[in-house]
Scaffold this motif. Structure first.
Motif, PDB file in Angstrom:
ATOM      1  N   ASP A 291      38.355  50.341  43.462  1.00 61.69           N
ATOM      2  CA  ASP A 291      38.009  49.591  42.261  1.00 61.69           C
ATOM      3  C   ASP A 291      36.853  48.659  42.570  1.00 61.69           C
ATOM      4  OD1 ASP A 291      39.717  50.637  40.406  1.00 61.69           O
ATOM      5  OD2 ASP A 291      41.196  49.016  40.507  1.00 61.69           O
TER       6      ASP A 291
ATOM      7  N   ASN B  25      37.355  49.357  35.600  1.00 67.38           N
ATOM      8  CA  ASN B  25      38.304  49.860  36.589  1.00 67.38           C
ATOM      9  C   ASN B  25      39.377  50.738  35.940  1.00 67.38           C
ATOM     10  OD1 ASN B  25      37.173  48.674  38.892  1.00 67.38           O
ATOM     11  ND2 ASN B  25      38.210  46.724  38.509  1.00 67.38           N
TER      12      ASN B  25
ATOM     13  N   ALA C 119      43.972  46.915  43.888  1.00 67.97           N
ATOM     14  CA  ALA C 119      43.269  47.895  43.059  1.00 67.97           C
ATOM     15  C   ALA C 119      44.249  48.525  42.077  1.00 67.97           C
ATOM     16  CB  ALA C 119      42.619  48.970  43.927  1.00 67.97           C
TER      17      ALA C 119
END
Length: 462
Positions: free
Chosen positions: A150, A173, A135
Motif C-alpha cells: 500500500d 489503497n 496495509a
C-alpha cells in the motif's frame, strides 16, 4: 554423484536464487560444480559471489568460467571490470581523504516488512510504498508470502526528519498491491502502480493508474491509463519536471530485455503512444524505477548495465527524446544488493551545515529492518589531505678561471652526477640521511616535515 544429482543441485540453487536466498544459492551452485554440472554453474556462482560483494572470489570464478567458455571473453570481461570497479569504489570510501558519502537507514520509515521508493507530495510530506502489517487486506501475496503493498504518507519538516506515518487515501489503497507513486509539481495529480483484483477469472497484470486531488483534498477514483494491451506488466511511473512526459516501466516483448523504460507525451485528450526510451539506458536486463531530480537529472535502476551486483542506481541526461551521460552512482549508494528508487531532497539546510547533497533511496542490502528499506545519503566535501613538503635540489660544482686555484674568480658551474647529498637540520646534530645519486643525475628529491631549516652538503669522488 550422477549427472542427475548435479542437475538437481543446479535446480535447487536456481530456486534459492529466484527467492533471493543468495547464500543458499551460492552453496548449491558450488555443489553443482563439485558434481560436474558444467560451466553454467560456474557462471552462476560468480554472479552469486558478486551480489554478496565477494568481488575477489567472483573475479576468480569468472576467470574459471572463461577457461571453459573462452568465446564469451568480451561479455565476462565486463563483469570482471565491474567487480574491480566495485572494489575500487569501496576502497575509496574507506580512505579518510576520499570518503565523501554517508549512508544511514531512515528508521522512522522502515518496518520489518518492505519499505521503498519515497516521493515528495508537496513541501511537507512524502509518500512511500510498504507491505507493513497496517496495509489493507487480510490476504497474503502468493509471491512474497507477506502483506500486499500500500501507499503510506509521512510528514517531513526538514531533510531526514519524518513523523506521523499513515495510509494514503482509501480511494487509492486496495486489498491488493498499490505503490510506486509519482506526483506533479503542485501535487494535484498522482500516478501509481496497481496490481490485483477480486476477479479470479483474469490475470492480475500491473497497470498505471491516475488520480487527481478533489476540492475536499481527497483523491478521485483512480483510472487506469490505457498503455499497451492489458496483458503486460506496467509500473514505476514518473513525470518529467514540466509534467508533459510520463516515464514508466513495461515488460513489452519488443523491448530490449526484461523490463524497459518507456515514455509518453501528454496530449489535450490523454497520452501519446508509448515510446521505448532507447538503448542508451535499456539493456537485455531489467531497467526500472525512473525518477527526475530537481536539477533535471534522470535516475533509474538497472541490472543490465555494469554494476555492483543486483540493481544499481544510475544517473543520465535527458534531452531531445534521448538519454546520454549514463553514470553509475557508485558505492555506497549502490551495493551488491538491489538499490533503487532514489529521491533527491533539495530543501535548504541550516546555515553552517557542511553538506553538498541529501537524498533517499531503497535497498535490499544487509543490515536493514526488513526486506527492502529506505536509506538516506549525505554527500559531503572530501577532507583535505595534509600538505606534502618536498625538499629538492641540484648538486653542482663551481669552475674557476684558474682550474688549479680555487681562490681565483669562479666562471661557471657544472653538474655532478653520481654525487652524495648529506642532509641534516640546521643547528642540530640530527642527520636525516645520506642520499647517493644515480650516475646520470645530479638532482635529489625527498619528502620532509614542515618547519626546520635544512643543512645540505655534498660530496663526489675525484
Amino acid at each position: 554423484p550422477s549427472t542427475d544429482h548435479a542437475a538437481i543441485a543446479f535446480k535447487i540453487a536456481q530456486s534459492y536464487k529466484f527467492t533471493n536466498n543468495i547464500p543458499a544459492a551460492e552453496k548449491w551452485f558450488e555443489t553443482a560444480i563439485e558434481w560436474e554440472y558444467g560451466s553454467e554453474a560456474i557462471l552462476e556462482l560468480a554472479r552469486m559471489l558478486k551480489i554478496q560483494e565477494k568481488y575477489t572470489e567472483a573475479i576468480q570464478q569468472f576467470n574459471n568460467y572463461l577457461k571453459e567458455e573462452p568465446y564469451r571473453r568480451p561479455e565476462i570481461n565486463v563483469e570482471i571490470n565491474a567487480c574491480e570497479n566495485a572494489l575500487s569504489w569501496m576502497k575509496a570510501q574507506q580512505d579518510e581523504y576520499e570518503k565523501d558519502m554517508i549512508v544511514i537507514p531512515v528508521t522512522a520509515l522502515n518496518s520489518g516488512a518492505a519499505d521503498f521508493q519515497p516521493a515528495f507530495r508537496g513541501e511537507g510530506q512524502i509518500v512511500f510504498t510498504s507491505s507493513r502489517s497496517s496495509a489493507m487486506g487480510d490476504a497474503k501475496d502468493s509471491w512474497t508470502g507477506g502483506q500486499y503493498f500500500d501507499l503510506f504518507t509521512a510528514n517531513t519538516s526538514y531533510p531526514g526528519k519524518f513523523s506521523t506515518i499513515e495510509p494514503l487515501d482509501l480511494a487509492v489503497n486496495t486489498p491488493y498491491n498499490d505503490g510506486s507513486a509519482a506526483f506533479n509539481a503542485d501535487a494535484s495529480e498522482m500516478f501509481f502502480t496497481r496490481c490485483g483484483t477480486d476477479n479470479r477469472k483474469v490475470d492480475d497484470y500491473c497497470g498505471i493508474f491516475y488520480s487527481y486531488r478533489q476540492p475536499d483534498d481527497s483523491w478521485s477514483e483512480p483510472v487506469e491509463l490505457p498503455f499497451f494491451e492489458d496483458s503486460l506488466n506496467l509500473g514505476s511511473p514518473c513525470l518529467s519536471p514540466d509534467g508533459q512526459l510520463l516515464f514508466f516501466v513495461a515488460t513489452e516483448e519488443n523491448g530490449y530485455g526484461g523490463s524497459d523504460i518507456y515514455f509518453s507525451q501528454r496530449l489535450f485528450d490523454g497520452w501519446s503512444e508509448p515510446e521505448n526510451a532507447g538503448s542508451n539506458i535499456n539493456t537485455a536486463g531489467n531497467e526500472a524505477f525512473p525518477s527526475f531530480g530537481p536539477d533535471g537529472t534522470f535516475y533509474f535502476s538497472s541490472d543490465g548495465l555494469p554494476g555492483m551486483g543486483g540493481l544499481d542506481i544510475f544517473s543520465a541526461k535527458w534531452s531531445n527524446k534521448q538519454f546520454s551521460r549514463v553514470n553509475n552512482m557508485e558505492y555506497p549508494i549502490n551495493s551488491g544488493a538491489d538499490d533503487f528508487g532514489i529521491l533527491i531532497d533539495d530543501r535548504p539546510l541550516r546555515s553552517g551545515e557542511d553538506t553538498l547533497a541529501i537524498g533517499y533511496f531503497s535497498s535490499s542490502r544487509k543490515g536493514g529492518a526488513g526486506n527492502d528499506d529506505i536509506y538516506m545519503f549525505i554527500k559531503t566535501p572530501k577532507k583535505p589531505r595534509p600538505p606534502v613538503f618536498i625538499l629538492a635540489g641540484n648538486i653542482q660544482q663551481k669552475t674557476y678561471e684558474d682550474p688549479e686555484d680555487v681562490t681565483s674568480p669562479p666562471v661557471d658551474t657544472i653538474v655532478l652526477p653520481g654525487s652524495v647529498a648529506v642532509i641534516g637540520i640546521e643547528g642540530e646534530l640530527q642527520l636525516l640521511g645520506k642520499y647517493p645519486l644515480k650516475e646520470d643525475t645530479s638532482t635529489f628529491r625527498l619528502q620532509v616535515d614542515k618547519g626546520p631549516a635544512f643543512k645540505i652538503t655534498a660530496s663526489a669522488e675525484g
